[in-house]
Design a protein around this motif. Structure first.
Motif, PDB file in Angstrom:
ATOM      1  N   VAL A  64      96.831  66.633  60.480  1.00  0.00           N
ATOM      2  CA  VAL A  64      97.018  66.025  59.232  1.00  0.00           C
ATOM      3  C   VAL A  64      96.779  64.629  59.043  1.00  0.00           C
ATOM      4  N   LEU A  65      96.018  64.073  58.510  1.00  0.00           N
ATOM      5  CA  LEU A  65      96.596  62.519  58.941  1.00  0.00           C
ATOM      6  C   LEU A  65      96.137  61.963  57.310  1.00  0.00           C
ATOM      7  N   PRO A  66      97.071  61.183  56.815  1.00  0.00           N
ATOM      8  CA  PRO A  66      96.849  59.615  55.637  1.00  0.00           C
ATOM      9  C   PRO A  66      95.724  58.943  55.883  1.00  0.00           C
ATOM     10  N   VAL A  67      94.964  59.505  54.223  1.00  0.00           N
ATOM     11  CA  VAL A  67      93.546  58.385  53.960  1.00  0.00           C
ATOM     12  C   VAL A  67      93.808  57.457  53.321  1.00  0.00           C
ATOM     13  N   VAL A  68      94.413  56.083  54.053  1.00  0.00           N
ATOM     14  CA  VAL A  68      94.342  54.922  52.867  1.00  0.00           C
ATOM     15  C   VAL A  68      93.133  54.252  52.591  1.00  0.00           C
ATOM     16  N   ASP A  69      92.851  53.560  50.980  1.00  0.00           N
ATOM     17  CA  ASP A  69      92.153  53.325  50.780  1.00  0.00           C
ATOM     18  C   ASP A  69      92.465  52.206  50.700  1.00  0.00           C
ATOM     19  N   VAL A  70      91.660  51.392  51.657  1.00  0.00           N
ATOM     20  CA  VAL A  70      91.539  49.513  51.674  1.00  0.00           C
ATOM     21  C   VAL A  70      91.918  48.685  50.401  1.00  0.00           C
ATOM     22  N   ALA A  71      90.124  49.047  49.983  1.00  0.00           N
ATOM     23  CA  ALA A  71      90.008  48.045  49.356  1.00  0.00           C
ATOM     24  C   ALA A  71      90.689  48.644  47.614  1.00  0.00           C
ATOM     25  N   ALA A  72      91.367  49.879  47.399  1.00  0.00           N
ATOM     26  CA  ALA A  72      92.375  49.883  46.320  1.00  0.00           C
ATOM     27  C   ALA A  72      94.180  49.175  46.944  1.00  0.00           C
ATOM     28  N   SER A  73      94.185  49.041  48.092  1.00  0.00           N
ATOM     29  CA  SER A  73      95.411  48.349  48.541  1.00  0.00           C
ATOM     30  C   SER A  73      95.078  46.587  48.540  1.00  0.00           C
ATOM     31  N   LEU A  74      94.305  46.757  48.585  1.00  0.00           N
ATOM     32  CA  LEU A  74      93.851  44.640  48.261  1.00  0.00           C
ATOM     33  C   LEU A  74      93.558  44.831  46.770  1.00  0.00           C
ATOM     34  N   GLY A  75      93.576  45.450  46.012  1.00  0.00           N
ATOM     35  CA  GLY A  75      92.900  45.011  44.896  1.00  0.00           C
ATOM     36  C   GLY A  75      91.377  44.762  44.526  1.00  0.00           C
ATOM     37  N   MET A  76      90.474  45.947  45.334  1.00  0.00           N
ATOM     38  CA  MET A  76      89.303  44.843  45.050  1.00  0.00           C
ATOM     39  C   MET A  76      88.600  46.317  44.714  1.00  0.00           C
ATOM     40  N   GLN A  77      87.058  46.257  44.281  1.00  0.00           N
ATOM     41  CA  GLN A  77      85.882  47.204  44.463  1.00  0.00           C
ATOM     42  C   GLN A  77      85.503  48.030  45.067  1.00  0.00           C
ATOM     43  N   PRO A  78      85.333  49.796  44.721  1.00  0.00           N
ATOM     44  CA  PRO A  78      85.454  50.514  45.402  1.00  0.00           C
ATOM     45  C   PRO A  78      83.496  50.020  45.986  1.00  0.00           C
ATOM     46  N   SER A  79      83.425  50.807  47.468  1.00  0.00           N
ATOM     47  CA  SER A  79      82.293  50.897  47.790  1.00  0.00           C
ATOM     48  C   SER A  79      80.862  51.375  46.717  1.00  0.00           C
ATOM     49  N   GLU A  80      80.155  50.374  47.241  1.00  0.00           N
ATOM     50  CA  GLU A  80      78.812  50.648  45.969  1.00  0.00           C
ATOM     51  C   GLU A  80      77.929  51.634  47.244  1.00  0.00           C
ATOM     52  N   THR A  81      77.526  52.212  48.718  1.00  0.00           N
ATOM     53  CA  THR A  81      77.541  52.781  48.667  1.00  0.00           C
ATOM     54  C   THR A  81      78.185  53.820  49.195  1.00  0.00           C
ATOM     55  N   PRO A  82      79.528  54.720  49.165  1.00  0.00           N
ATOM     56  CA  PRO A  82      80.540  55.496  50.003  1.00  0.00           C
ATOM     57  C   PRO A  82      79.932  56.598  51.414  1.00  0.00           C
ATOM     58  N   LEU A  83      78.240  56.777  51.281  1.00  0.00           N
ATOM     59  CA  LEU A  83      78.572  57.646  52.107  1.00  0.00           C
ATOM     60  C   LEU A  83      77.879  56.410  53.404  1.00  0.00           C
ATOM     61  N   GLN A  84      78.285  55.057  53.305  1.00  0.00           N
ATOM     62  CA  GLN A  84      77.913  54.147  54.440  1.00  0.00           C
ATOM     63  C   GLN A  84      79.236  53.894  54.845  1.00  0.00           C
ATOM     64  N   ASP A  85      79.989  54.325  54.500  1.00  0.00           N
ATOM     65  CA  ASP A  85      81.557  53.906  54.505  1.00  0.00           C
ATOM     66  C   ASP A  85      81.894  54.493  56.351  1.00  0.00           C
ATOM     67  N   LYS A  86      83.306  53.839  56.465  1.00  0.00           N
ATOM     68  CA  LYS A  86      83.646  54.294  58.252  1.00  0.00           C
ATOM     69  C   LYS A  86      85.028  54.271  57.662  1.00  0.00           C
ATOM     70  N   PHE A  87      86.181  55.286  58.321  1.00  0.00           N
ATOM     71  CA  PHE A  87      87.406  56.474  58.720  1.00  0.00           C
ATOM     72  C   PHE A  87      87.525  55.082  59.810  1.00  0.00           C
ATOM     73  N   ILE A  88      88.658  54.049  59.888  1.00  0.00           N
ATOM     74  CA  ILE A  88      89.592  53.879  61.197  1.00  0.00           C
ATOM     75  C   ILE A  88      90.031  54.345  61.378  1.00  0.00           C
ATOM     76  N   VAL A  89      90.720  54.953  62.794  1.00  0.00           N
ATOM     77  CA  VAL A  89      91.538  56.119  62.720  1.00  0.00           C
ATOM     78  C   VAL A  89      92.567  55.100  63.858  1.00  0.00           C
ATOM     79  N   THR A  90      93.834  54.840  63.738  1.00  0.00           N
ATOM     80  CA  THR A  90      94.864  54.013  63.721  1.00  0.00           C
ATOM     81  C   THR A  90      96.047  54.429  63.929  1.00  0.00           C
ATOM     82  N   GLU A  91      96.763  53.995  65.304  1.00  0.00           N
ATOM     83  CA  GLU A  91      98.448  53.868  65.652  1.00  0.00           C
ATOM     84  C   GLU A  91      98.875  53.402  65.595  1.00  0.00           C
ATOM     85  N   PHE A  92     100.158  53.028  64.731  1.00  0.00           N
ATOM     86  CA  PHE A  92     100.958  51.875  65.112  1.00  0.00           C
ATOM     87  C   PHE A  92     102.016  52.354  63.958  1.00  0.00           C
TER      88      PHE A  92
END
Length: 302
Positions: A64-92
C-alpha cells in the motif's frame, strides 16, 4: 527501468540520469536512481483527513503506497488530460512513494556540472527546486522530492528530538565540513549538529565548493588533520555530487586521511556499494540524524 542497471554499477563519474516529466507546460526532472518504475494511473483510494497533497493510496504488488499530487504540491493546475497522466513509483529516504505527474517524456544522461544552482533571487528555504538543467534549448527543473515529502509529513525529516534522545552531550572542538545543497537541510543539520555538541561546522552548498575549500587548505601548507576532522556529504548536488567529491578527496595525497560520511536519501542496499567503491568511511540514510551523530563521534579525527 532496465536502463538503471548501468548507472547503478557506476560510481564517482559525476554523472546521473534524470527522468524528465511535465506538470502542465513546465518540465521537471527526478534522479533515475530514485525511480522504481513508471506506471499508468490506477484507482486511488482516498484517505480521510490526509494531507491536502495526498490523493490517497494505491496497492501495488501487495504494498500500500501513498500517492502525492505533484501539481498540487507545486501550487499548479491539475492535469487537463488525466487519462494520459503517469505515476512515478519511487524509493528514497527509506520509503516508497508514488508521485502523480502529467506526463513522462524521456531520460537524459548528464553531468552534475551541467546543473546550475538556483539563483538566490528565487531560492530560499521554501524553494522546491534544487537545480536547473538546460537541455535542447529548454529548462528542466530538478525538484527537491525530499522537501516535498517532508512538508507533507515532517516526521520523515531530520529532527532535533532524535539527537536529544541521545542524552546530554559535551561540546566538541572537532571541525566538520558539510556539503549539502538544500538550504532547508543545511539549516536543520546546523541546528541538530549544534545540539549534538558540534559547533565548528563549515557548510557548502555543493561538492565542488567543498572540495575547493579542502584543496585550498592543502595548498596552504597547513596541517589538514588539525583543520578538518571529518567530511559529511550528500550525494545529489549541482556541480559535483557526493560520490565524486568522496573519490577526489580519497585520491588526494593530502586529503585522503579525512574520514568521509555520506548522508543521503539514496543510501539503500542497492546503492551502498557506490559509496564503498569511492572510499566512503561510512554511509547513513536520511533522515537518521542520531545514527549520523554516533558515526561522527566514531570517525572524526582526534
Amino acid at each position: 527501468m532496465e536502463h538503471r542497471k548501468g548507472i547503478l554499477l557506476e560510481s564517482g563519474t559525476n554523472e546521473l540520469e534524470i527522468v524528465e516529466f511535465s506538470i502542465g507546460k513546465n518540465k521537471f526532472g527526478i534522479n533515475v536512481i530514485k525511480v522504481k518504475e513508471i506506471i499508468n494511473p490506477v484507482q486511488v483510494v482516498p484517505v480521510p483527513h490526509s494531507h491536502k497533497h495526498i490523493e490517497g493510496v494505491i496497492e501495488l504488488r501487495g504494498e500500500v503506497l501513498p500517492v502525492v499530487d505533484v501539481a498540487a504540491s507545486l501550487g499548479m493546475q491539475p492535469s487537463e488530460t488525466p487519462l494520459q497522466d503517469k505515476f512515478i513509483v519511487t524509493e528514497f529516504n527509506q520509503q516508497k512513494i508514488v508521485f502523480h505527474v502529467h506526463n513522462v517524456s524521456q531520460i537524459h544522461r548528464i553531468s552534475w556540472n551541467q546543473i546550475e544552482k538556483p539563483s538566490e533571487m528565487y531560492q530560499g528555504t521554501d524553494s522546491q527546486i534544487i537545480g536547473i538543467i538546460k537541455l535542447q534549448g529548454e529548462m528542466v527543473l530538478l525538484l527537491d522530492f525530499e522537501k516535498i515529502v517532508t512538508e507533507i509529513n515532517p516526521n520523515t525529516g531530520i529532527s532535533i528530538q532524535k539527537v536529544q534522545k541521545l542524552g546530554k552531550r559535551e561540546r566538541s572542538d572537532k571541525r566538520l565540513v558539510v556539503a549539502e545543497d538544500s538550504p532547508l537541510l543545511r539549516k536543520l543539520l546546523h541546528d541538530t549538529l549544534n545540539e549534538a555538541g558540534y559547533f565548528n561546522v563549515e557548510f557548502f552548498e555543493n561538492g565542488q565548493d567543498a572540495f575547493n575549500y579542502l584543496e585550498s587548505l592543502a595548498q596552504s601548507g597547513r596541517n589538514i588533520s588539525k583543520e578538518v576532522q571529518l567530511l559529511i556529504t550528500d550525494i545529489e548536488m549541482p556541480q559535483m555530487d557526493g560520490h565524486h567529491l568522496t573519490k577526489k578527496v580519497k585520491d588526494h595525497p593530502q586529503l585522503s586521511a579525512i574520514p568521509v560520511i555520506i548522508f543521503s536519501s539514496l543510501i539503500t542496499d542497492d546503492l551502498r556499494h557506490k559509496g564503498q567503491i569511492v572510499g566512503a568511511d561510512a554511509q547513513v540514510g536520511k533522515p537518521e540524524i542520531a545514527e549520523l551523530v554516533l558515526l561522527i563521534d566514531q570517525y572524526a579525527l582526534l
